[in-house]
Structure formats: C-alpha cells, structure tokens
Design a protein around this motif. Sequence first.
Motif, PDB file in Angstrom:
ATOM      1  N   LYS A  50       0.812  -1.211   0.000  1.00  0.00           N
ATOM      2  CA  LYS A  50       0.000   0.000   0.000  1.00  0.00           C
ATOM      3  C   LYS A  50       0.854   1.272   0.000  1.00  0.00           C
ATOM      4  O   LYS A  50       0.653   2.175   0.789  1.00  0.00           O
ATOM      5  N   TYR A  51       1.802   1.335  -0.910  1.00  0.00           N
ATOM      6  CA  TYR A  51       2.525   2.585  -1.110  1.00  0.00           C
ATOM      7  C   TYR A  51       1.544   3.597  -1.684  1.00  0.00           C
ATOM      8  O   TYR A  51       0.647   3.237  -2.441  1.00  0.00           O
ATOM      9  N   THR A  52       1.721   4.855  -1.356  1.00  0.00           N
ATOM     10  CA  THR A  52       0.765   5.864  -1.804  1.00  0.00           C
ATOM     11  C   THR A  52       1.405   6.953  -2.657  1.00  0.00           C
ATOM     12  O   THR A  52       0.828   8.016  -2.838  1.00  0.00           O
ATOM     13  N   ASP A  53       2.565   6.686  -3.210  1.00  0.00           N
ATOM     14  CA  ASP A  53       3.228   7.636  -4.099  1.00  0.00           C
ATOM     15  C   ASP A  53       2.325   7.995  -5.281  1.00  0.00           C
ATOM     16  O   ASP A  53       2.335   9.112  -5.779  1.00  0.00           O
ATOM     17  N   CYS A  54       1.532   7.027  -5.705  1.00  0.00           N
ATOM     18  CA  CYS A  54       0.671   7.172  -6.872  1.00  0.00           C
ATOM     19  C   CYS A  54      -0.473   8.159  -6.662  1.00  0.00           C
ATOM     20  O   CYS A  54      -0.869   8.864  -7.583  1.00  0.00           O
ATOM     21  N   VAL A  55      -0.998   8.225  -5.457  1.00  0.00           N
ATOM     22  CA  VAL A  55      -2.198   9.039  -5.235  1.00  0.00           C
ATOM     23  C   VAL A  55      -1.945  10.528  -5.381  1.00  0.00           C
ATOM     24  O   VAL A  55      -2.838  11.274  -5.784  1.00  0.00           O
ATOM     25  N   VAL A  56      -0.738  10.970  -5.077  1.00  0.00           N
ATOM     26  CA  VAL A  56      -0.457  12.410  -5.132  1.00  0.00           C
ATOM     27  C   VAL A  56      -0.320  12.937  -6.557  1.00  0.00           C
ATOM     28  O   VAL A  56      -0.422  14.140  -6.778  1.00  0.00           O
ATOM     29  N   VAL A  57      -0.119  12.062  -7.524  1.00  0.00           N
ATOM     30  CA  VAL A  57      -0.006  12.509  -8.915  1.00  0.00           C
ATOM     31  C   VAL A  57      -1.308  12.363  -9.694  1.00  0.00           C
ATOM     32  O   VAL A  57      -1.405  12.814 -10.826  1.00  0.00           O
ATOM     33  N   CYS A  58      -2.312  11.765  -9.074  1.00  0.00           N
ATOM     34  CA  CYS A  58      -3.592  11.544  -9.765  1.00  0.00           C
ATOM     35  C   CYS A  58      -4.349  12.869  -9.885  1.00  0.00           C
ATOM     36  O   CYS A  58      -4.701  13.481  -8.873  1.00  0.00           O
ATOM     37  N   PRO A  59      -4.632  13.311 -11.121  1.00  0.00           N
ATOM     38  CA  PRO A  59      -5.299  14.604 -11.298  1.00  0.00           C
ATOM     39  C   PRO A  59      -6.803  14.582 -11.018  1.00  0.00           C
ATOM     40  O   PRO A  59      -7.421  15.639 -10.906  1.00  0.00           O
ATOM     41  N   VAL A  60      -7.383  13.382 -10.865  1.00  0.00           N
ATOM     42  CA  VAL A  60      -8.836  13.297 -10.690  1.00  0.00           C
ATOM     43  C   VAL A  60      -9.246  12.567  -9.410  1.00  0.00           C
ATOM     44  O   VAL A  60     -10.420  12.254  -9.225  1.00  0.00           O
ATOM     45  N   GLU A  61      -8.308  12.281  -8.535  1.00  0.00           N
ATOM     46  CA  GLU A  61      -8.585  11.639  -7.252  1.00  0.00           C
ATOM     47  C   GLU A  61      -9.358  10.327  -7.410  1.00  0.00           C
ATOM     48  O   GLU A  61     -10.415  10.130  -6.824  1.00  0.00           O
ATOM     49  N   SER A  62      -8.796   9.429  -8.201  1.00  0.00           N
ATOM     50  CA  SER A  62      -9.466   8.153  -8.481  1.00  0.00           C
ATOM     51  C   SER A  62      -9.013   7.006  -7.586  1.00  0.00           C
ATOM     52  O   SER A  62      -9.445   5.876  -7.775  1.00  0.00           O
ATOM     53  N   PHE A  63      -8.160   7.288  -6.593  1.00  0.00           N
ATOM     54  CA  PHE A  63      -7.664   6.239  -5.703  1.00  0.00           C
ATOM     55  C   PHE A  63      -8.509   6.121  -4.448  1.00  0.00           C
ATOM     56  O   PHE A  63      -8.955   7.113  -3.881  1.00  0.00           O
ATOM     57  N   PHE A  64      -8.681   4.867  -4.007  1.00  0.00           N
ATOM     58  CA  PHE A  64      -9.450   4.572  -2.814  1.00  0.00           C
ATOM     59  C   PHE A  64      -8.664   3.572  -1.980  1.00  0.00           C
ATOM     60  O   PHE A  64      -7.985   2.708  -2.516  1.00  0.00           O
ATOM     61  N   GLU A  65      -8.751   3.713  -0.655  1.00  0.00           N
ATOM     62  CA  GLU A  65      -7.899   2.945   0.243  1.00  0.00           C
ATOM     63  C   GLU A  65      -8.645   1.805   0.923  1.00  0.00           C
ATOM     64  O   GLU A  65      -9.550   2.023   1.725  1.00  0.00           O
ATOM     65  N   ALA A 113      -0.344   8.698 -15.179  1.00  0.00           N
ATOM     66  CA  ALA A 113       0.617   9.377 -14.304  1.00  0.00           C
ATOM     67  C   ALA A 113       1.014   8.513 -13.114  1.00  0.00           C
ATOM     68  O   ALA A 113       2.144   8.590 -12.626  1.00  0.00           O
ATOM     69  N   CYS A 114       0.109   7.681 -12.649  1.00  0.00           N
ATOM     70  CA  CYS A 114       0.372   6.867 -11.461  1.00  0.00           C
ATOM     71  C   CYS A 114       1.286   5.676 -11.737  1.00  0.00           C
ATOM     72  O   CYS A 114       1.976   5.201 -10.837  1.00  0.00           O
ATOM     73  N   ILE A 115       1.291   5.194 -12.945  1.00  0.00           N
ATOM     74  CA  ILE A 115       2.014   3.956 -13.263  1.00  0.00           C
ATOM     75  C   ILE A 115       3.500   4.035 -12.916  1.00  0.00           C
ATOM     76  O   ILE A 115       4.015   3.175 -12.196  1.00  0.00           O
ATOM     77  N   PRO A 116       4.239   5.046 -13.368  1.00  0.00           N
ATOM     78  CA  PRO A 116       5.665   5.086 -13.026  1.00  0.00           C
ATOM     79  C   PRO A 116       5.942   5.444 -11.565  1.00  0.00           C
ATOM     80  O   PRO A 116       7.060   5.246 -11.087  1.00  0.00           O
ATOM     81  N   GLU A 117       4.953   5.942 -10.840  1.00  0.00           N
ATOM     82  CA  GLU A 117       5.148   6.325  -9.447  1.00  0.00           C
ATOM     83  C   GLU A 117       5.113   5.151  -8.478  1.00  0.00           C
ATOM     84  O   GLU A 117       5.584   5.262  -7.353  1.00  0.00           O
TER      85      GLU A 117
END
Length: 92
Positions: A13-28, A45-49
């Motif tokens: 559950k790394y969360t590096d990806c959530v900060v680059v998401c422009p539409v807030e599509s991540f859920f925990e 944008a999230c893939i390389p993060e």
Amino acid sequence: MSSVVTSRCFGCKYTDCVVVCPVESFFEGEQMLFIDPEICVDCDACIPECPVEAIYAEDDVPPEEHPFIALNAEMAPKCPPIVSKKAPLAAE
C-alpha cells in the motif's frame, strides 16, 4: 479504460501514486489501494510512481492479474478516497 492496481500492492500500500492523480481516483482498502474506473481518466501518471510496479493500464494487465480489473471496480466505491501520501504498510 482505466489504470488498475494489481496484487503487488497487497500488503504494501505505497501511496506515491495518489499524489499525482489529477482526478482523485484512488481509494484505500485495508491491505491495498484501488482505482475507480468510473473516475480514472487513463492519464497513466500513477504507473511510473508505484515503487512495486503494481499499477497497469487496463489493456496491459498481465493475464494472471485480470481478476484485479473487476476487483478495483467493485472495491473502489466501497472504500474511502485517498489523496495524500501515507506511510506504506510495508514500512510499518
């Protein structure tokens, strides 16, 4: 089409990806993150993060990870949104 979080996220559950998401599509979820395919704009944008390479474009999800396409769609609406970085489970 959207991005998909797969099994490599489970227990990390790394969360590096959530900060680059422009539409807030991540859920925990308790053990992993999920992407809501209804919100994701497929910007990738999230893939390389992701430090564990758990996120794929839907068309690139390996065959053995295909169940995670449906799991993301099912679980994202049931979980709270996440938009900021947190300590990963792997570090706890």
